[in-house]
Design a protein around this motif. Structure first.
Motif, mmCIF file in Angstrom:
data_model
loop_
_atom_site.group_PDB
_atom_site.id
_atom_site.type_symbol
_atom_site.label_atom_id
_atom_site.label_comp_id
_atom_site.label_asym_id
_atom_site.label_seq_id
_atom_site.Cartn_x
_atom_site.Cartn_y
_atom_site.Cartn_z
ATOM 1 N N ALA A 295 108.802 23.163 -51.943
ATOM 2 C CA ALA A 295 109.666 24.336 -51.796
ATOM 3 C C ALA A 295 110.523 24.475 -53.037
ATOM 4 C CB ALA A 295 110.572 24.215 -50.566
ATOM 5 N N ILE A 296 111.000 25.667 -53.270
ATOM 6 C CA ILE A 296 112.053 25.890 -54.262
ATOM 7 C C ILE A 296 113.165 26.669 -53.580
ATOM 8 C CG2 ILE A 296 112.692 27.210 -56.308
ATOM 9 C CD1 ILE A 296 110.186 26.237 -57.666
ATOM 10 N N GLY A 297 114.361 26.168 -53.769
ATOM 11 C CA GLY A 297 115.525 26.813 -53.161
ATOM 12 C C GLY A 297 116.518 27.261 -54.203
ATOM 13 N N TRP A 298 117.289 28.271 -53.838
ATOM 14 C CA TRP A 298 118.398 28.732 -54.671
ATOM 15 C C TRP A 298 119.708 28.231 -54.068
ATOM 16 C CZ3 TRP A 298 118.281 30.904 -59.364
ATOM 17 C CH2 TRP A 298 117.072 31.462 -59.819
ATOM 18 N N TYR A 299 120.577 27.770 -54.924
ATOM 19 C CA TYR A 299 121.896 27.291 -54.540
ATOM 20 C C TYR A 299 122.926 27.962 -55.446
ATOM 21 C CZ TYR A 299 119.380 23.670 -52.018
ATOM 22 O OH TYR A 299 118.550 23.006 -51.151
ATOM 23 N N ARG A 300 124.166 27.931 -55.000
ATOM 24 C CA ARG A 300 125.223 28.476 -55.847
ATOM 25 C C ARG A 300 126.487 27.647 -55.683
ATOM 26 N NH1 ARG A 300 126.763 34.275 -52.918
ATOM 27 N NH2 ARG A 300 128.046 33.405 -51.220
ATOM 28 N N GLN A 301 127.290 27.671 -56.712
ATOM 29 C CA GLN A 301 128.569 26.981 -56.656
ATOM 30 C C GLN A 301 129.606 27.841 -57.357
ATOM 31 O OE1 GLN A 301 128.644 22.936 -58.134
ATOM 32 N NE2 GLN A 301 130.474 22.506 -56.917
ATOM 33 N N ALA A 302 130.588 28.248 -56.580
ATOM 34 C CA ALA A 302 131.690 29.035 -57.124
ATOM 35 C C ALA A 302 132.801 28.095 -57.577
ATOM 36 C CB ALA A 302 132.209 30.000 -56.065
ATOM 37 N N PRO A 303 133.648 28.531 -58.499
ATOM 38 C CA PRO A 303 134.742 27.674 -58.970
ATOM 39 C C PRO A 303 135.600 27.195 -57.819
ATOM 40 C CG PRO A 303 134.522 29.587 -60.375
ATOM 41 C CD PRO A 303 133.601 29.812 -59.219
ATOM 42 N N GLY A 304 135.810 25.886 -57.765
ATOM 43 C CA GLY A 304 136.662 25.315 -56.734
ATOM 44 C C GLY A 304 136.020 25.187 -55.371
ATOM 45 N N ASP B 169 103.763 26.794 -46.714
ATOM 46 C CA ASP B 169 103.330 27.858 -45.813
ATOM 47 C C ASP B 169 103.976 29.211 -46.089
ATOM 48 O OD1 ASP B 169 105.274 26.431 -43.069
ATOM 49 O OD2 ASP B 169 105.899 27.529 -44.856
ATOM 50 N N GLY B 170 104.792 29.299 -47.148
ATOM 51 C CA GLY B 170 105.380 30.582 -47.527
ATOM 52 C C GLY B 170 106.591 31.004 -46.716
ATOM 53 N N THR B 171 107.034 30.162 -45.786
ATOM 54 C CA THR B 171 108.208 30.508 -44.993
ATOM 55 C C THR B 171 109.423 30.676 -45.890
ATOM 56 O OG1 THR B 171 107.332 29.260 -43.126
ATOM 57 C CG2 THR B 171 109.672 29.803 -43.073
ATOM 58 N N THR B 172 110.228 31.685 -45.589
ATOM 59 C CA THR B 172 111.459 31.913 -46.342
ATOM 60 C C THR B 172 112.668 31.658 -45.451
ATOM 61 O OG1 THR B 172 111.419 34.269 -45.827
ATOM 62 C CG2 THR B 172 110.396 33.575 -47.901
ATOM 63 N N ARG C 63 120.599 41.170 -47.755
ATOM 64 C CA ARG C 63 120.985 41.567 -49.123
ATOM 65 C C ARG C 63 120.104 40.901 -50.180
ATOM 66 N NH1 ARG C 63 126.062 40.358 -51.185
ATOM 67 N NH2 ARG C 63 126.099 38.379 -50.062
ATOM 68 N N PHE C 64 119.696 39.673 -49.927
ATOM 69 C CA PHE C 64 118.918 38.910 -50.905
ATOM 70 C C PHE C 64 117.484 38.757 -50.406
ATOM 71 C CE2 PHE C 64 122.820 36.231 -52.455
ATOM 72 C CZ PHE C 64 123.478 37.401 -52.785
ATOM 73 N N THR C 65 116.541 38.729 -51.354
ATOM 74 C CA THR C 65 115.142 38.509 -51.025
ATOM 75 C C THR C 65 114.545 37.500 -51.996
ATOM 76 O OG1 THR C 65 114.902 40.783 -50.222
ATOM 77 C CG2 THR C 65 112.878 39.560 -50.701
ATOM 78 N N ILE C 66 113.959 36.448 -51.453
ATOM 79 C CA ILE C 66 113.310 35.435 -52.281
ATOM 80 C C ILE C 66 111.808 35.684 -52.275
ATOM 81 C CG2 ILE C 66 113.026 33.730 -50.421
ATOM 82 C CD1 ILE C 66 113.769 31.561 -52.494
ATOM 83 N N SER C 67 111.187 35.454 -53.414
ATOM 84 C CA SER C 67 109.739 35.662 -53.514
ATOM 85 C C SER C 67 109.153 34.703 -54.538
ATOM 86 C CB SER C 67 109.423 37.104 -53.896
ATOM 87 O OG SER C 67 109.978 37.429 -55.156
ATOM 88 N N ARG C 68 107.854 34.564 -54.478
ATOM 89 C CA ARG C 68 107.165 33.630 -55.379
ATOM 90 C C ARG C 68 105.997 34.348 -56.043
ATOM 91 N NH1 ARG C 68 103.440 28.726 -53.165
ATOM 92 N NH2 ARG C 68 102.501 28.105 -55.156
ATOM 93 N N ASP C 69 105.857 34.174 -57.337
ATOM 94 C CA ASP C 69 104.734 34.711 -58.097
ATOM 95 C C ASP C 69 103.906 33.533 -58.590
ATOM 96 O OD1 ASP C 69 103.063 35.691 -60.185
ATOM 97 O OD2 ASP C 69 104.372 37.424 -60.426
#
Length: 126
Positions: free
Chosen positions: A33-42, A55-58, A67-73
């Motif tokens: 899998a590949i995931g997106w993460y984020r970290q805001a200041p503090g 299996d392509g599950t999102t 609002r967000f859509t993840i996809s794979r090419d």
């Protein structure tokens, strides 16, 4: 060799859109899998979204749903995160990683290395 490189961050006005990309190297079988993460200041790092290579599950964090859509090419070997209707509280450094964990999703497979990209900054401001 597993290696990730993010791109696509920048400055955008509230309500705008950005498309982040995570280019991965090696074979697709090196990833579960590949995931997106984020970290805001503090703040602590948090999971945003993830896509399974098995299996392509999102998966999406609640704040990302709708609002967000993840996809794979597969041909271009990249995972994208399309972010729409951005808000100031989406401001953060965004990372992709070879893992799939978030506040409301957790998918872990054994036998895969955990690798992180260097991240790309996203600023939502008028």
């Amino acid at each position: 060799q597993v290696h990730l490189v993010e791109s696509g961050g920048g400055l955008v006005q509230p309500g705008g859109s950005l498309r982040l990309s995570c280019a991965y190297s090696g074979r697709s079988s090196d990833y579960y899998a590949i995931g997106w993460y984020r970290q805001a200041p503090g703040k602590e790092r948090e999971g945003v979204s993830c896509i399974s290579f098995i299996d392509g599950t999102t998966y999406y964090a609640d704040f990302a749903k709708g609002r967000f859509t993840i996809s794979r090419d597969n041909a271009e070997k990249k995972v994208s995160l399309q972010m729409n209707v951005l808000r100031p509280d989406d401001t953060a450094h965004y990372y992709c990683a070879t893992k799939c964990t978030g506040e409301n999703y957790y998918r872990v497979e054994s036998g895969y290395a955990e690798v992180w990209g260097q991240g790309t900054p996203v600023t939502v401001s008028s």
